[in-house]
Design a protein around this motif. Structure first.
Motif, PDB file in Angstrom:
ATOM      1  N   LEU A 245       0.848  -1.195   0.000  1.00 49.52           N
ATOM      2  CA  LEU A 245       0.000   0.000   0.000  1.00 49.52           C
ATOM      3  C   LEU A 245       0.881   1.241   0.000  1.00 49.52           C
ATOM      4  N   ARG A 246       0.684   2.093  -0.979  1.00 48.00           N
ATOM      5  CA  ARG A 246       1.477   3.326  -1.059  1.00 48.00           C
ATOM      6  C   ARG A 246       0.545   4.532  -1.117  1.00 48.00           C
ATOM      7  N   PRO A 247       0.219   5.081   0.038  1.00 52.42           N
ATOM      8  CA  PRO A 247      -0.644   6.257   0.060  1.00 52.42           C
ATOM      9  C   PRO A 247       0.121   7.467  -0.474  1.00 52.42           C
TER      10      PRO A 247
ATOM     11  N   GLY B 197       3.218  -0.779 -10.729  1.00 57.61           N
ATOM     12  CA  GLY B 197       3.059  -0.127  -9.426  1.00 57.61           C
ATOM     13  C   GLY B 197       4.347   0.543  -8.968  1.00 57.61           C
ATOM     14  N   ASP B 198       5.466  -0.089  -9.279  1.00 58.86           N
ATOM     15  CA  ASP B 198       6.759   0.506  -8.933  1.00 58.86           C
ATOM     16  C   ASP B 198       6.893   1.861  -9.617  1.00 58.86           C
ATOM     17  N   ILE B 199       6.585   1.884 -10.894  1.00 52.56           N
ATOM     18  CA  ILE B 199       6.785   3.103 -11.688  1.00 52.56           C
ATOM     19  C   ILE B 199       5.749   4.168 -11.314  1.00 52.56           C
TER      20      ILE B 199
ATOM     21  N   SER C 226       4.057   4.527  -8.635  1.00 59.88           N
ATOM     22  CA  SER C 226       4.129   5.076  -7.272  1.00 59.88           C
ATOM     23  C   SER C 226       5.224   6.128  -7.146  1.00 59.88           C
ATOM     24  N   ASP C 227       6.306   5.986  -7.904  1.00 59.15           N
ATOM     25  CA  ASP C 227       7.299   7.073  -7.906  1.00 59.15           C
ATOM     26  C   ASP C 227       6.706   8.320  -8.554  1.00 59.15           C
ATOM     27  N   GLU C 228       5.998   8.116  -9.634  1.00 56.74           N
ATOM     28  CA  GLU C 228       5.382   9.266 -10.313  1.00 56.74           C
ATOM     29  C   GLU C 228       4.403   9.970  -9.365  1.00 56.74           C
TER      30      GLU C 228
END
Ligand code: IPM
Ligand code: MG
Length: 356
Positions: free
Chosen positions: A105-107, A246-248, A250-252
């Motif tokens: 989970l990346r809020p 999701g990796d990409i 979430s950084d954006e």
């Protein structure tokens, strides 16, 4: 309550930001009458230097047998050229996989106090940014077969992206449940116009959506999602997607808030065991200088209290303490603004701890 926490300080700024987080947790324990026992385990480059591997088997066992894991960050240029089999990041992937931490989970939240740090224009962010990326974490191209071989006189490399229905279904459920507790909007991100794994992803998500009629569900292609995040971020509530997308994304998404240093994450299993870490990296260029932003790690600890320990008042207390520090004008260098008070990593930790 008594809880056993494995602490993976890691490399670069990892030890500093974890140190500040433990200060804050100490205050939480005092205030709410809990006991947290900490066990340190080396991970990443520091472990490679000591033991030749990015995490030892013994360290991994400790991670599997605790109530939760708190991680700083791993990696750095010093270990960029080591054997790919022992790279610092290998340990992170191994912990995710061996602990069954399939749901990340990346809020991504725009803190109104530092909204001017966002690179987006005011008219775009005025609707607010408050979304959660639910990233599948133990499947897909990160864990598929890899090989490099010769073909027709040149080198060829293959990375397999594989998903089984049960892997898609369990992350889908986490996402729908997360949406139910929020604004009840879920966007599933895939590349179903090209990839078979995405077509399977889409069909499983579609099937699940009929079980969650209260959730406003949509599919969106990953390239369009990347664009929409910048064009109109307020349209998103919960986003669910496979590991690499999701990796990409979430950084954006974190950058939309202007402050990757503020963003926490939780990696959850089907039980209560979880791993909590900021989404930023080890920032070796500023390691040991007492200027890193510890808030992403402190907010990750709040997620630990909430998700692994079911301690909701405690988690709220930590989040409110972070808000109070920002309201009082304290800023680390990465989020510094005119007329605010610039503080170092350790001072920021002190201030948040005092606010508990
Ligand atoms: C992250 C990181 C990791 C990932 C790296 C360090 C292996 O970028 O947690 O997003 O790609 O998952
Ligand atoms: Mg990443």
């Amino acid at each position: 309550m008594e809880k056993n926490i494995v602490v993976l300080r890691g490399d670069g700024i990892g030890p500093e930001i974890i140190g500040e987080t433990l200060k804050v947790l100490k205050k939480v324990c005092e205030k709410f009458g809990h006991t947290f026992n900490y066990t340190d385990v080396d991970i990443g480059g520091c472990s490679i230097d000591k033991y030749g591997v990015p995490i030892t088997d013994e360290g991994m066992e400790k991670c599997k047998n605790c109530d939760s894991v708190l991680l700083g960050a791993v990696g750095g240029p010093k270990w960029d050229n080591v054997d790919p089999l022992v790279r610092p990041e290998k340990a992170l992937l191994a912990v995710r996989s061996e602990l069954g931490l399939f749901a990340n989970l990346r809020p991504t939240k725009l803190f109104s106090q530092i909204a001017s740090a966002s690179p987006l224009k005011n008219e775009i962010i005025q609707g607010g940014i408050d979304l959660v990326i639910v990233r599948e974490l133990t499947g897909g191209i990160y864990f598929g077969k890899r090989s490099t071989f010769s073909e027709n006189g040149e080198k060829v490399a293959v990375d397999e992206m594989k998903y089984a229905e049960h892997e898609i279904e369990r992350i889908g459920r986490v996402a729908f449940e997360t949406a139910l507790k929020r604004k009840k909007r879920l966007a599933s991100v895939d590349k179903a116009n090209v990839l078979d794994s995405s077509r399977l992803w889409r069909s499983v998500m579609h099937r699940l959506s009929s079980e969650y009629p209260d959730v406003d569900f949509s599919n969106i292609l990953v390239d369009n999602a990347a664009m929409q995040l910048i064009k109109n971020p307020s349209q998103f509530d919960v986003i669910v997607t496979e590991n690499m997308f999701g990796d990409i994304l979430s950084d954006e998404a974190s950058m939309l808030t202007g402050s990757i240093g503020m963003m926490p994450s939780a990696s959850l299993s089907s039980g209560t065991l979880g791993m909590y870490e900021p989404i930023h990296g080890s920032a070796p260029d500023i390691a040991g200088m007492d200027i890193a932003n510890p808030l992403g790690t402190i907010l990750s600890a709040a997620m630990m209290l909430r998700y692994s320990f079911d301690m909701h008042s405690e988690a709220n207390a930590v989040e409110e303490a972070v808000n109070a520090a920002l309201n009082s004008g304290y800023r680390t260098a990465d989020i510094m603004q005119p007329d605010m008070t610039k503080v170092g990593c350790s001072k920021m930790g002190d201030i948040v701890a005092e606010n508990i």
